[in-house]
Design an enzyme around this catalytic site. Structure first.
Site, PDB file in Angstrom:
ATOM      1  NE  ARG A  33      75.941  65.067  36.747  1.00 23.67           N
ATOM      2  CZ  ARG A  33      74.188  65.485  37.687  1.00 23.67           C
ATOM      3  NH1 ARG A  33      74.828  64.612  39.097  1.00 23.67           N
ATOM      4  NH2 ARG A  33      74.033  65.935  37.182  1.00 23.67           N
ATOM      5  NE  ARG A  74      62.663  70.736  37.153  1.00 29.54           N
ATOM      6  CZ  ARG A  74      62.996  70.409  37.927  1.00 29.54           C
ATOM      7  NH1 ARG A  74      62.357  69.590  38.112  1.00 29.54           N
ATOM      8  NH2 ARG A  74      63.982  69.815  37.490  1.00 29.54           N
ATOM      9  CE  LYS A 218      72.872  64.406  31.568  1.00 30.77           C
ATOM     10  NZ  LYS A 218      72.016  65.240  33.283  1.00 30.77           N
ATOM     11  CB  THR A 276      70.241  57.066  36.177  1.00 30.61           C
ATOM     12  OG1 THR A 276      70.649  58.292  34.974  1.00 30.61           O
ATOM     13  CG2 THR A 276      68.690  57.548  36.981  1.00 30.61           C
TER      14      THR A 276
END
Length: 475
Positions: A33, A74, A218, A276
């Protein structure tokens, strides 16, 4: 290799030197990945080239997955790098603030001002910090700290229950898709899709850039869970991205959602990756916790195509040991996997000839105690269909197309092999395939093989024949 479940490993500072990368591939990595959230385009180009060089040298097929950053929302930076928030204290998220302090911090996503209101709950740093919104005024979101703690620069923000309007594909993602196409990646993972339209757009941008990558959605947003059916129809696979998903829907809901997503993907002939924190402790420790062992094993028993490592191999201290541990866990879990082939057939309807042949091969292989199934395939579709049901017999996909071979590195139970097919008739191809399986040590005289093949030779979607052969004898 007898392991059915594939391993995806993220490359990063801990795993990009040639020696470590070769050790990872030898340890069992099936797909690497490239996390496009970090590094420059040239870093990823160089890593992909190194993966291809080393995998060719050691004789293993390793696919490449590029993972888009998506709209990661963020906070900004602090003057001192970090602060500590106390429960019950007040804190302001201020889109006009350049450097934060103990009272306020900046935002890189101004639309958050529009997406929240009194009563909204904001989760920072993967839910470690919880803020209750009191009011929105101008460029400021005024909050009260429900759960405090240390908060440092650039931590992510989620809204509990979803509802953020940020588009799935940012300008950076669009540029990264062009980089991924230039690399020739096999898979493109799209972060934070909310609908099928996001997946269609990603595919169109990839094709426009000349890339042929399959798309992986995802699932990280509440909205994506509600639209799971249509998203899967628009994608080639799904990633159970448990980090952001848990923050939005609540951690207790994730295990059931994981099982639902994997089950739905398999029923739609799509791929599934479970990701994850699967071996999170091995970032610092040479062995996994018992809970992590159970987590990986349960994903295998759920039927996932692949289990994925992130920081464990990108920046951890023990990247090779982590892959070795994960491979062992997968193997042990697979030994206890229940074979429900006969029951699964009762729940399926076949309308295509090629898909019907694939299913017939599984049924015959299971009941005849066949040593191997060999699917002669152009695109890999026949092998994909076979991999959706567990018959207990390994599937060897023989293709003349290196691109199809690399894609199949992610298919559960499928071992892709390159074999020329041009200029050969059916009987010659079947003989060549039998010879290849013997040379690879997969079968020996007396073993049974179930072959599937299509005529005319060389066309995708044309599988129309199944043949059962005893090695060294008559069919």
């Amino acid at each position: 290799m007898s392991r059915h479940t594939k391993i995806v490993a993220t490359l990063g500072p801990a795993s990009s030197d040639p020696a470590t990368l070769e050790a990872l591939i030898r340890a069992g990595v099936d797909v690497v990945r490239l996390n496009l959230s970090h590094g420059k385009a040239q870093d990823h180009i160089d890593r992909a080239a190194l993966v291809r060089e080393i995998s060719a040298r050691v004789g293993r097929i390793v696919g490449i997955l590029a993972d888009l950053q998506g709209p990661k929302i963020r906070i900004g930076k602090f003057e001192a790098g970090k602060i500590t928030l106390e429960r019950g204290g007040r804190f302001i998220l201020d889109a006009a603030c350049e450097l934060g302090n103990a009272e306020r911090v900046g935002l890189d996503y101004r639309d958050l001002l529009r997406d929240v209101g009194p009563g909204s709950v904001l989760l920072l740093d993967d839910g470690r910090i919880v803020l209750d919104v009191e009011r929105v005024s101008g460029s400021e979101i005024h909050t009260v700290v429900r759960h405090g703690g240390e908060l440092s620069n650039n931590k992510g923000i989620n809204r509990q229950g979803g509802g953020l309007s940020a588009p799935a594909l940012t300008p950076k993602d669009m540029e990264d898709i062009r980089t991924a196409a230039a690399i020739g990646v096999d898979y493109l993972a799209v972060s934070f899709p909310k609908s099928a339209a996001d997946m269609y757009m990603a595919r169109q941008l990839m094709r426009a850039a000349g890339g042929k990558a399959l798309t992986i959605a995802k699932i990280e947003r509440v909205e994506a869970v509600a639209a799971l059916d249509e998203i899967l129809d628009a994608a080639d696979g799904v990633m159970v991205a448990r980090g952001d998903l848990a923050v939005e829907v609540g951690d207790a809901a994730v295990p059931a959602l994981q099982k639902k997503m994997i089950r739905l993907a398999r029923s739609k002939n799509k791929l599934a990756i479970t990701a994850t924190q699967m071996m999170e402790s091995m970032i610092q420790a040479p062995t996994p916790t018992r809970a992590e062992v159970s987590d990986v094993a349960n994903a295998v028993l759920d039927g996932t195509d692949a289990v994925m490592l992130s920081a464990e191999t990108a920046s951890g201290k023990y990247p090779v040991e982590t892959v070795e541990s994960m491979a062992r866990i997968c193997l042990e879990a697979e030994k206890s996997a229940e074979i429900t082939l006969d029951r699964d057939f009762l729940e399926r309807t076949f309308t295509r000839i090629d898909q019907t042949i694939a299913m017939a091969a599984l049924f015959a292989a299971h009941h005849l105690e066949v040593k191997a199934i060999a699917a002669l395939t152009q695109s890999g579709s026949t092998a994909l269909w076979m991999s959706r049901l567990n018959c207990g017999v390994p599937v060897y996909a023989l293709t003349p197309d290196p691109l199809a071979q690399a894609r199949m590195s992610l298919y559960r139970e499928v071992r892709p092999l390159l074999m020329p097919q041009e200029g050969r008739d059916r009987d010659q191809l079947l003989q060549d395939a039998e010879t290849l399986l013997i040379q690879k040590g997969i079968v020996e005289p007396g073993d049974l093989i179930v072959f599937t093949i299509g005529e005319p030779i060389g066309f995708s979607g044309g599988t129309n024949t199944m043949k059962i052969v005893r090695v060294g004898g008559a069919s």
